[in-house]
Design a protein around this motif. Sequence first.
Motif, PDB file in Angstrom:
ATOM      1  N   ALA A 299      -7.107  38.249  -5.063  1.00 55.36           N
ATOM      2  CA  ALA A 299      -5.921  38.902  -4.497  1.00 55.36           C
ATOM      3  C   ALA A 299      -4.731  38.788  -5.436  1.00 55.36           C
ATOM      4  CB  ALA A 299      -5.570  38.259  -3.164  1.00 55.36           C
ATOM      5  N   HIS A 300      -3.858  39.796  -5.364  1.00 51.37           N
ATOM      6  CA  HIS A 300      -2.570  39.673  -6.058  1.00 51.37           C
ATOM      7  C   HIS A 300      -1.794  38.514  -5.447  1.00 51.37           C
ATOM      8  CE1 HIS A 300      -3.807  43.857  -6.635  1.00 51.37           C
ATOM      9  NE2 HIS A 300      -3.082  43.860  -7.730  1.00 51.37           N
ATOM     10  N   ALA A 301      -1.908  38.409  -4.114  1.00 54.79           N
ATOM     11  CA  ALA A 301      -1.288  37.299  -3.395  1.00 54.79           C
ATOM     12  C   ALA A 301       0.157  37.088  -3.816  1.00 54.79           C
ATOM     13  CB  ALA A 301      -2.117  36.026  -3.579  1.00 54.79           C
ATOM     14  N   LEU A 303       4.001  36.345  -3.547  1.00 54.46           N
ATOM     15  CA  LEU A 303       4.596  35.329  -2.697  1.00 54.46           C
ATOM     16  C   LEU A 303       5.341  35.947  -1.518  1.00 54.46           C
ATOM     17  CD1 LEU A 303       4.635  32.300  -2.631  1.00 54.46           C
ATOM     18  CD2 LEU A 303       6.823  32.341  -3.819  1.00 54.46           C
ATOM     19  N   ALA A 304       5.868  37.140  -1.713  1.00 52.82           N
ATOM     20  CA  ALA A 304       6.571  37.819  -0.621  1.00 52.82           C
ATOM     21  C   ALA A 304       5.711  38.946  -0.088  1.00 52.82           C
ATOM     22  CB  ALA A 304       7.883  38.397  -1.131  1.00 52.82           C
ATOM     23  N   ALA A 352       8.941  40.180  -5.259  1.00 63.09           N
ATOM     24  CA  ALA A 352       8.175  39.050  -5.776  1.00 63.09           C
ATOM     25  C   ALA A 352       7.175  39.576  -6.801  1.00 63.09           C
ATOM     26  CB  ALA A 352       7.459  38.334  -4.641  1.00 63.09           C
ATOM     27  N   GLY A 353       6.727  38.706  -7.699  1.00 58.80           N
ATOM     28  CA  GLY A 353       5.768  39.107  -8.722  1.00 58.80           C
ATOM     29  C   GLY A 353       4.573  39.824  -8.099  1.00 58.80           C
ATOM     30  N   TYR A 355       1.905  41.470 -10.346  1.00 59.66           N
ATOM     31  CA  TYR A 355       0.751  41.287 -11.240  1.00 59.66           C
ATOM     32  C   TYR A 355      -0.210  42.472 -11.192  1.00 59.66           C
ATOM     33  CZ  TYR A 355       2.851  37.060  -9.562  1.00 59.66           C
ATOM     34  OH  TYR A 355       3.782  36.163  -9.110  1.00 59.66           O
ATOM     35  N   GLN A 612      -2.014  31.421 -14.092  1.00 60.31           N
ATOM     36  CA  GLN A 612      -2.638  32.353 -13.153  1.00 60.31           C
ATOM     37  C   GLN A 612      -4.135  32.500 -13.439  1.00 60.31           C
ATOM     38  OE1 GLN A 612      -1.081  36.536 -12.722  1.00 60.31           O
ATOM     39  NE2 GLN A 612      -0.583  35.722 -10.714  1.00 60.31           N
ATOM     40  N   TRP A 616      -7.155  31.647 -10.752  1.00 58.18           N
ATOM     41  CA  TRP A 616      -8.261  32.549 -10.399  1.00 58.18           C
ATOM     42  C   TRP A 616      -9.613  31.906 -10.691  1.00 58.18           C
ATOM     43  CZ3 TRP A 616      -5.434  37.144 -13.140  1.00 58.18           C
ATOM     44  CH2 TRP A 616      -4.582  37.779 -12.222  1.00 58.18           C
ATOM     45  N   GLU A 620      -9.793  30.826  -6.603  1.00 54.88           N
ATOM     46  CA  GLU A 620      -9.501  31.969  -5.736  1.00 54.88           C
ATOM     47  C   GLU A 620     -10.705  32.833  -5.401  1.00 54.88           C
ATOM     48  OE1 GLU A 620      -5.852  34.033  -6.739  1.00 54.88           O
ATOM     49  OE2 GLU A 620      -5.124  32.268  -7.800  1.00 54.88           O
ATOM     50  N   TYR A 637      -6.620  31.155   1.439  1.00 63.38           N
ATOM     51  CA  TYR A 637      -6.579  31.698   0.077  1.00 63.38           C
ATOM     52  C   TYR A 637      -5.717  30.768  -0.767  1.00 63.38           C
ATOM     53  CZ  TYR A 637      -6.834  34.916  -3.785  1.00 63.38           C
ATOM     54  OH  TYR A 637      -7.111  35.468  -5.026  1.00 63.38           O
ATOM     55  N   ILE A 639      -4.189  28.788  -3.964  1.00 65.70           N
ATOM     56  CA  ILE A 639      -3.883  28.983  -5.383  1.00 65.70           C
ATOM     57  C   ILE A 639      -3.492  27.625  -5.983  1.00 65.70           C
ATOM     58  CG2 ILE A 639      -3.152  31.366  -4.994  1.00 65.70           C
ATOM     59  CD1 ILE A 639      -0.235  30.418  -5.393  1.00 65.70           C
TER      60      ILE A 639
END
Lengths: 707, 160
Positions: A299-301, A303-304, A352-353, A355, A612, A616, A620, A637, A639
């Motif tokens: 997942a991109h997951a 933060l927001a 939020a990031g 990716y 990151q 993964w 993840e 999930y 991280i």
Amino acid sequence: MSAERPTNLTINARFDMWLKFQADETVRVATGKVEIGQGVVTALSQIAAEELDLSLDQVVMLSGDSDQGPNERYTSSSLSIMDSGAAIRAVCAEARDLLLSRAALRLNCSGDQLSVVEGSFLVDGAASDLNYWDLAHEIDWSQAPEGDAKAKAAKDYRIVGQSIPRADLTEKLHGGAFIHDWLPEGVLHARVLRQPGPGAVLRSLDEAAIGRAAGGDIEVLREENFVAFVGADEAVVEAAAAAAPAHAQWDGAPVIDAAQQDGAWLRGQASDDRIFGAPEEAEIAGDRVQATFSRPYIAHASLAPSCALALYEDEHLTIWSHGQGMHPLRHNVADVLGLDNGSVTALHMYGAGCYGHNGADDAALDAAIIAMRMPGRHIRLQWRREEEFGFEPFGPAMLIDLSVRVDDAGRPADWTAEIWSPTHVQRPGSGSGYLLAAEALANPPDALEPWDPPEAAGGGGTRNAKPYYDIPNSRIHHHLVTNAPVRTSALRTLGALPNVFALEAMMDELAMKAGIDPLDYRLSLLSDPRAAAVLSAVAARANWAERGPGGEGRGVGIAFSRYKNMAAYAAVVVALNVDEEVHLEKIWVVADAGLVINPDGICNQLEGGAIQGASWTLKEQVQMQGSGVTSLDWDSYQILRFSEIPEIEVEVLDQPEQPSLGVGECSVSPTAAAIGNAVAHALGVRIHDMPLSRQRIMATLLEQTSN
Amino acid sequence: MAKTYQLTVNGAVRAVEAAASMPLIYVLRNELGLTGTHYGCGLEQCGSCMVLIDGEPGHACTSAMDSVAGKAIETIENIGTEAEPHPLQQAFMEEQAGQCGYCLSGILISAKALLDENPNPDRADIVAALDSHLCRCGAHVRIIRAIERAAARMRGEVTP
């Protein structure tokens, strides 16, 4: 710098799409690329200030504005400096030339006598009373730049190559700046009830029960299978949305078998097949080495949860979004709503990031649909946490078979990668995908032909599958799987991470078989001196020569990759310990990104990419079963956390005379591969399937004991 | 049913009408305009919404109004200004400790609570204080270094 006309300048062939000389003696520089935490807008401002001989505070950046800025498609694929940077450099150099010619006429001197300091002209080094803004109105900025002006020589750089602090970070350290934080007067909050999958039909919705659960005033908007809850009180709207799934009944919702969540499931599924490289395996007498690797969905997951605002007023729709491309978003939303491009404006704000392609664009359409129904009101649409985890387009699972023939000297003579993967890009409007809510509206879009990025763009599932090493024959059998259980799309590095994980594991296995040190083995197969240089540098930093025999629970691994085989080079060494799980000790990264615009910015990206990639690789996996994704929070999930972060040391090799190479993704895949190799070194046995989780380590150790 | 609650927010006494179960985050952001406290998960799992409640870090996303009534709340808005940043913010800027920055409000709150309590934290103390916070961009190493730098400066030590 060479004077080849940059592609993005050809697409946006007017000076005034890039530059505006403003009355307050600043220059507005526009880019289609957006700030997603990678520092690119600051780096682009450095390029502009450099070429125009301005100070940084004379440059005002405009980023991600579909009406006033250039169309540079998406902020993706580590292309921002290579594309937008090249265009801005060219257009600024040419604008400076035009202004210099004017100044020479006005000051009655030759161009050679002129120089520029902070936008003011000097004649033979002495100040004149003339500056850019005195002359800018005399030039027709609607003309097309030729794109061939001579840019500054790297030796003359004053701003490019400096670690200028990020322009966006100040407000972010004081709580501000995000799209989530913008609450216009009279804003209405909104949440959506998601259609469980394409084709699912809403049979019944108990609006009364949802209203009771909300505990306050909400409006329920329904259009076919799209349902939204809107109101002035965000907590009430959130409560309605939280309660809604239990009060909705769907026909034709998807059913997922848990086996589908693993890479192994992909083998033999429906696929669109292609072959790249030498079609036939070469006839070689040597041994064949084979191995199979896999990665699950990730997942991109962010933060927001994704967020967007929209306002429909005076027959014009304005969308505010943290998506990666405002021009494509404008077009895609207009398309779904049956509007002209000219009736829609899309403006970028920080999120939020991401990716890659997360829920941002989908949230924008959600907001737009609601805004069209409620003219004159700002609609602030936010996804729920569960929605972000459940409905973002995931990074696809992959399954990779490698089969290598080695020659008498133990060198790879023929290399075959057979790859199964769902598509890595379903960005709406690229011919490959749709905005999510479009599926729920009255006339859902037709199914699309299978699509993955072409090889010339670096490929998707095939990204970095072709070895960068000197191997006489190689090929890729690509099975583009067309029946994935979930929507998939672009996630940082696309297929490169699993491909490099597999390829670099194979290199270690081949080295071991040949009885050669893995570093020496790689160096003997790299004729590109820049590739050899990053590997040698990282090995020296990490004291590779002392890594020891391994097998005792501590491991050191090395890996190399050049992102897309055409962007930045990166080599990584990882030291770690394995007991019941993997504990990272230290990561060393050395990269070569050609001309560096902002050294600290690059280091930040290399570090973040390594972390990151490690997350993964170690932790993840999207879990799914039954009606959909079941890993819907940060407990299910997981991280990498602060307590799991290793020391990181990075170095960027200085190459000021080489063109800039995209750097934002280059450390991710070699970090994953170096971890894989270090775990194999620590355990004396290789794990082929990601993530290298506690569960998988334990299973491997048990198997080792029982053998 | 909505009730009137009094609480001290960033030093000022505020009266707000809210339901007893209303999470503090919505009051801060939507009633008081303090949008620096960020929503991340609503489950106390990410730390984006961290505020100080009577000086202790607490999750605004799950703190109901009737549990914080009468208490002192401090948010990111009360920690330094752009013109006069807190030593933590100054150090984060110097280390460029952040990428997307969404996690930073909450992390700065926990870091401030740590330094208020322990002016001389070692790396393990810092990691322990931040381990309930998630950063997705991978700025962890810089964040830890920035907190060390801020702590040193607050102790009066010279930092580069």
